[in-house]
Design a protein around this motif. Structure first.
Motif, mmCIF file in Angstrom:
data_model
loop_
_atom_site.group_PDB
_atom_site.id
_atom_site.type_symbol
_atom_site.label_atom_id
_atom_site.label_comp_id
_atom_site.label_asym_id
_atom_site.label_seq_id
_atom_site.Cartn_x
_atom_site.Cartn_y
_atom_site.Cartn_z
ATOM 1 N N ARG A 2 13.159 -0.841 0.919
ATOM 2 C CA ARG A 2 13.017 0.529 0.729
ATOM 3 C C ARG A 2 14.084 1.131 0.004
ATOM 4 O O ARG A 2 14.991 1.501 0.841
ATOM 5 N N LYS A 27 10.586 -1.383 -11.955
ATOM 6 C CA LYS A 27 9.867 -2.208 -12.025
ATOM 7 C C LYS A 27 10.914 -2.597 -10.267
ATOM 8 O O LYS A 27 11.903 -3.429 -10.853
ATOM 9 N N ASP A 29 11.066 -5.764 -6.687
ATOM 10 C CA ASP A 29 9.807 -6.163 -5.061
ATOM 11 C C ASP A 29 11.007 -5.294 -4.555
ATOM 12 O O ASP A 29 11.578 -5.354 -3.587
ATOM 13 N N PHE A 30 10.269 -3.887 -4.503
ATOM 14 C CA PHE A 30 11.132 -2.951 -2.904
ATOM 15 C C PHE A 30 9.834 -2.091 -3.174
ATOM 16 O O PHE A 30 8.917 -2.050 -3.840
ATOM 17 N N GLU A 31 10.094 -1.521 -2.163
ATOM 18 C CA GLU A 31 9.186 0.468 -2.324
ATOM 19 C C GLU A 31 10.318 1.551 -2.555
ATOM 20 O O GLU A 31 11.577 1.910 -2.773
ATOM 21 N N GLU A 59 -4.553 6.879 -7.051
ATOM 22 C CA GLU A 59 -3.966 5.588 -8.291
ATOM 23 C C GLU A 59 -5.143 6.557 -9.670
ATOM 24 O O GLU A 59 -5.065 4.899 -10.485
ATOM 25 N N THR A 63 2.025 1.906 -10.658
ATOM 26 C CA THR A 63 3.363 1.677 -9.780
ATOM 27 C C THR A 63 3.757 0.298 -10.453
ATOM 28 O O THR A 63 2.314 -0.741 -10.237
ATOM 29 N N GLN A 64 4.122 -0.470 -10.659
ATOM 30 C CA GLN A 64 5.180 -1.336 -11.008
ATOM 31 C C GLN A 64 6.011 -2.367 -9.964
ATOM 32 O O GLN A 64 6.560 -3.981 -9.892
ATOM 33 N N CYS A 65 6.328 -1.351 -8.331
ATOM 34 C CA CYS A 65 6.917 -1.845 -7.524
ATOM 35 C C CYS A 65 6.160 -2.261 -6.367
ATOM 36 O O CYS A 65 4.266 -2.267 -6.814
ATOM 37 N N SER A 66 7.014 -2.647 -5.317
ATOM 38 C CA SER A 66 5.284 -2.921 -3.918
ATOM 39 C C SER A 66 4.668 -1.567 -4.014
ATOM 40 O O SER A 66 3.462 -1.531 -3.299
ATOM 41 N N LYS A 67 5.044 -0.224 -3.657
ATOM 42 C CA LYS A 67 4.499 0.607 -3.325
ATOM 43 C C LYS A 67 6.289 2.297 -3.348
ATOM 44 O O LYS A 67 6.672 2.177 -3.598
ATOM 45 N N ASN A 111 16.029 -1.925 -9.749
ATOM 46 C CA ASN A 111 15.837 -3.762 -9.356
ATOM 47 C C ASN A 111 17.007 -4.180 -9.720
ATOM 48 O O ASN A 111 17.223 -5.170 -8.516
#
Length: 249
Positions: A2, A27, A29-31, A59, A63-67, A111
């Motif tokens: 995060r 973008k 794999d993270f918040e 929404e 968005t292009q990441c986890s949150k 990223n």
């Protein structure tokens, strides 16, 4: 992983939307825990921030990441570094950074940083490459990757005598921030300089050869007040090299 990212604002309507979009469009794999701290702006700054907050809540933006979460604080502060401390105080992300309201992150920046911290767990703070853009958002100069000696940073040489550590491409772990005690909230201009000196007491700065951000050259920005920046630094500390004005970039 995060990220906790803070943007301090004060009458920042001109470029704020571009800054926000550069953060929330990352973008990977993270918040992203994003906090905008506004010093009761009298222009459209708060309106712009609230617009993006509504988009994220409803929404209305993909968005292009986890949150991605966006929190807005609007209250009087003592200056940029006081605002930054307030912003970080309401976050809990593992990786921290702040981006000013006229600068931007480049696509893929977070990223790359996330992978850097994952691949080399001993790294506590890192500095990527900063490029430069003009008031029309055109990149006018590519940045360089510098190597920094921990002893030089702690002694205060980076800036007056050696390459400046540009804040927009610096990321660090929360444990280091807590150990250093955060920014000096009483400072108006040179808080980043003293934060890096504090970090260097505990950990080396790792140079990260990736383009992460763009710093905007603008006549109105605080960093344009370089002479006052170093006067403030000198009032707090005997900064080496300040008498050698020709060496200050």
């Amino acid at each position: 992983m995060r990220f906790s990212v803070v943007t301090p604002t004060s009458n920042s309507e001109l470029y704020l939307a571009e800054t926000i979009e550069s953060v929330i469009s990352q973008k990977g794999d993270f918040e992203i825990q994003y906090v905008i701290v506004d010093n009761r702006s009298s222009d459209r700054t708060l309106e712009i921030a609230q617009y993006y907050q509504r988009l994220l809540s409803n929404e209305g933006i993909r968005t292009q990441c986890s949150k991605v979460s966006l929190k807005i604080m609007s209250e009087a502060d003592k200056g940029m570094y006081d605002a930054i401390n307030k912003g970080f105080a309401c976050t809990n992300g593992e990786i921290m950074a702040w981006i000013n309201s006229d600068d931007v992150y480049l696509p893929g920046a977070l990223n790359a940083v996330a992978r850097g911290f994952r691949d080399v767990p001993k790294v506590m703070w890192l500095k990527g490459i900063t490029s430069y853009m003009n008031e029309h958002s055109e990149i006018v100069e590519g940045g360089q990757c510098y190597l920094y000696d921990r002893r030089w940073i702690e002694a205060g040489y980076c800036g007056p005598l050696l390459p400046f550590i540009q804040q927009d491409s610096v990321f660090w772990k929360r444990a280091l921030w807590e150990r250093a005690g955060g920014c000096d909230g009483s400072l108006r201009l040179a808080g980043d300089y003293f934060l890096w000196c504090s970090f260097a007491r505990y950990e080396p700065l790792y140079s990260f050869p990736r383009y992460l951000s763009c710093f905007r050259h603008s006549a109105a920005q605080l960093s344009a007040q370089i002479e006052e920046y170093w006067r403030e630094a000198r009032r707090k500390r005997d900064v080496p090299g300040l008498a050698q004005q020709s060496l200050i970039k």
